[in-house]
Design an enzyme around this catalytic site. Structure first.
Site, PDB file in Angstrom:
ATOM      1  N   GLU A 257       0.888  -1.170   0.000  1.00  0.00           N
ATOM      2  CA  GLU A 257       0.000   0.000   0.000  1.00  0.00           C
ATOM      3  C   GLU A 257       0.920   1.212   0.000  1.00  0.00           C
ATOM      4  O   GLU A 257       1.585   1.483   0.998  1.00  0.00           O
ATOM      5  CB  GLU A 257      -0.875   0.018   1.260  1.00  0.00           C
ATOM      6  CG  GLU A 257      -1.794  -1.187   1.409  1.00  0.00           C
ATOM      7  CD  GLU A 257      -2.945  -1.192   0.424  1.00  0.00           C
ATOM      8  OE1 GLU A 257      -3.193  -0.153  -0.217  1.00  0.00           O
ATOM      9  OE2 GLU A 257      -3.583  -2.242   0.279  1.00  0.00           O
ATOM     10  N   CYS A 296      -3.352   8.477   3.482  1.00  0.00           N
ATOM     11  CA  CYS A 296      -2.976   8.000   2.145  1.00  0.00           C
ATOM     12  C   CYS A 296      -4.108   8.184   1.149  1.00  0.00           C
ATOM     13  O   CYS A 296      -3.883   8.278  -0.049  1.00  0.00           O
ATOM     14  CB  CYS A 296      -2.587   6.533   2.224  1.00  0.00           C
ATOM     15  SG  CYS A 296      -3.817   5.549   3.087  1.00  0.00           S
TER      16      CYS A 296
END
Ligand code: NAP
Length: 516
Positions: A257, A296
């Site tokens: 990720e 994020c």
């Protein structure tokens, strides 16, 4: 010197052999604790996790492992006050922002605890129905998913010390896979404290959960063929992780990720007084300021029809002007600090790069900070940038400034807007705002190939929607390309990463003996 955070490995608390790396209060500048992983026998610790933790977890059914998650939830609930205090001190976040991390973890664990009940007393998962292997149906192929017989190593980012652990550990433990977590050093304290509470409560079998605070040196070298590795962090570190010999030599399954230049898109046909326009403005401001933009999934690029560029700039800037920034302990403060001075330097560097190609539409850096010493605190007000040249300004599509910063960009047609969103080269999330349900559905599918999640906000869900940036446990979290190519969450889908699929080719009579 402050206290060294003990590591938990091989079923015991172990203090690193070095002086450690100091963790600081990013608002007051005080040293809080230290993290050190020096001298740990990683090979022995990992073997203990695999053998003791893995065996014990795999002996349990999904229902029983779901109950373990339920017990973790209770431990975390009971100690929440301490977690909020650590988050304030070490992450510099206001209560609401700490809640995204802490309550988000508890909600996610709770959902996987419930999933354990649904999966019931089984010890493996059937994958589809048996398939005939020839003309005669007597010999068939049944796919099964069994728990991975290794450990799950998590190397995590600084911005979610709580959720970042539990959103991964929930699916891993439910699958029967022991967990070793290495939190980002700068905010490792909260992760360590949560693990400590869970270990002290004695709710997990020995070896099921371990924590290593401090340096990442040697972690990947200790991985073995059936282990899995889940990394969250920057694209640069992700590249190092992927090229490690463990991944090549042992085929260690790896989930990445990484960073992402996410977008928000106001659909054509809206006006500056339409509800969808207001919803976009509200969400952009939320996303820029929640956790000081250190998410994020946060919105980095805002696409609006050309004719609404000025109205959007004014609307967003007006709301940003109301955001108070400073010491999270002061009740009048809405947005706390970045995670530290190093991150402030990163944000300022990113801002300089973006500003060279854009215009500043709102500059929160000019407002006074509340209750802090600007020479010490890692605080920065939100900055809205903009350019009318969305095609020619490459940096805005390439640059993730991990702070309260976003760029406004105009588009001509829906196709143009979708093409611009795709220039993020693969993102975690995009949100779409509008009234026209046909167009919203078309746009969502149009971005599905380049995004992990499409968050569609129409006026009928104005009060119901879960927020652009919130990774809900029911939905996929991850994105293709630049975003790392990973997949997490998505309800039961998360379990696939922690299972191994195998085909059993056998007579119908044998397949019938596979427990239901
Ligand atoms: P980072 O600097 O890449 O660090 C991430 C983790 O990797 C930390 O635990 C770090 O340990 C460790 N690490 C550093 N070098 C390593 C190496 N050579 N081998 C193995 N591990 C290593 O990222 P960050 O600054 O913590 O996080 C910010 C970034 O993460 C942003 O770009 C953000 O977009 C991204 N992020 C993505 C997601 C997502 O779900 N896609 C979520 C959150 C954040 P140390 O702390 O000890 O250096």
């Amino acid at each position: 010197m402050s206290e060294l955070l003990p590591n938990y490995l091989q079923g015991r608390w172990q203090t690193g052999s070095g002086n450690g790396i100091a963790l600081f209060d990013p608002v007051l500048g005080d040293e809080l604790v230290r993290a050190d992983a020096g001298g740990l026998d990683l090979a022995a610790g990992f073997a203990f996790a695999r053998e003791r933790g893995g065996d014990a977890l795999r002996a349990l059914s999904y229902r029983e492992r779901g109950a373990l998650l339920g017990a973790i939830v209770q431990v975390l609930q009971a100690n929440k006050e301490a977690y909020y205090a650590i988050a304030t001190a070490n992450s510099g976040t206001v209560m609401n922002d700490s809640g995204i991390d802490i309550e988000g973890a508890i909600i996610t664990l709770g959902m996987y605890a419930e999933l354990g009940k649904t999966l019931g007393d089984a010890h493996f998962l059937r994958d589809g129905e048996p398939a005939h292997l020839g003309m005669n149906p007597l010999f068939q192929s049944q796919h099964v998913q069994v728990p991975a017989e290794g450990l799950a190593l998590f190397i995590n980012a600084f911005n979610f010390p709580s959720w970042g652990l539990w959103e991964k550990a929930g699916p891993a433990l439910l699958s029967g896979v022991p967990v070793v977590v290495k939190p980002a050093t700068v905010t490792a304290w909260l992760t360590q404290r949560m693990v400590k509470d869970v270990i002290d409560a004695g709710v997990l079998p020995a070896g099921a959960l371990s924590i290593i605070c401090g340096s990442s040196a040697g972690l990947q070298d200790a991985l073995r063929p059936f282990d899995v590795l889940s990394f969250t962090g920057s694209a640069d570190t992700a590249a190092t992780i992927r090229s490690h010999p463990a991944v090549a030599a042992h085929s260690v399954r790896t989930n990445i990720e990484a960073d992402s230049v996410n977008s928000a898109l106001l659909l054509p046909g809206e006006t500056s007084d339409s509800e969808a326009f207001g919803l976009l403005v509200r969400e952009v401001v939320n996303e820029m300021t929640a956790k000081s933009g250190q998410k994020c999934t946060a919105i980095r690029r805002i696409f609006v029809p050309e004719s609404l560029y000025s109205a959007a700039a004014e609307g967003i800037a007006a709301k940003l002007a109301t955001i108070t920034v400073g010491n999270p302990r002061n009740d009048s403060v809405r947005m706390g600090s970045l995670v530290g001075r190093a991150q402030l330097v990163n944000v300022n560097e990113g801002l300089a790069k973006l500003s060279a190609a854009t215009t500043v539409l709102h500059d929160g850096r000019k407002a006074s900070l509340i209750d802090v010493d600007p020479a010490v605190a890692a605080c920065i007000g939100p900055v809205l940038l903009g350019t009318r040249d969305a095609d020619g300004t490459t940096t805005v599509h390439d640059t993730e400034v991990f702070g309260p910063v976003a760029t406004l960009l105009p588009y001509r047609t829906l196709e143009h807007a979708l093409a611009l969103a795709r220039r993020g080269q693969g993102s975690l999330a995009a949100s779409l705002y509008g009234n026209n349900t046909d167009m919203l559905a078309t746009a969502a599918l149009g971005l599905a190939g380049s995004h992990g999640r499409l968050h569609v906000v129409s006026p009928d869900v104005a009060q119901l929607h879960t927020g652009h940036g919130n990774a809900m446990p029911q939905s996929l979290h991850g994105g293709p390309g630049r975003a790392g190519g990973g997949e997490e969450l998505g309800g039961p889908r998360a379990l696939a990463f922690y299972h191994r699929r195998a085909a059993v080719q056998a007579s119908t009579a044998v397949l019938a003996k596979l427990p239901r």
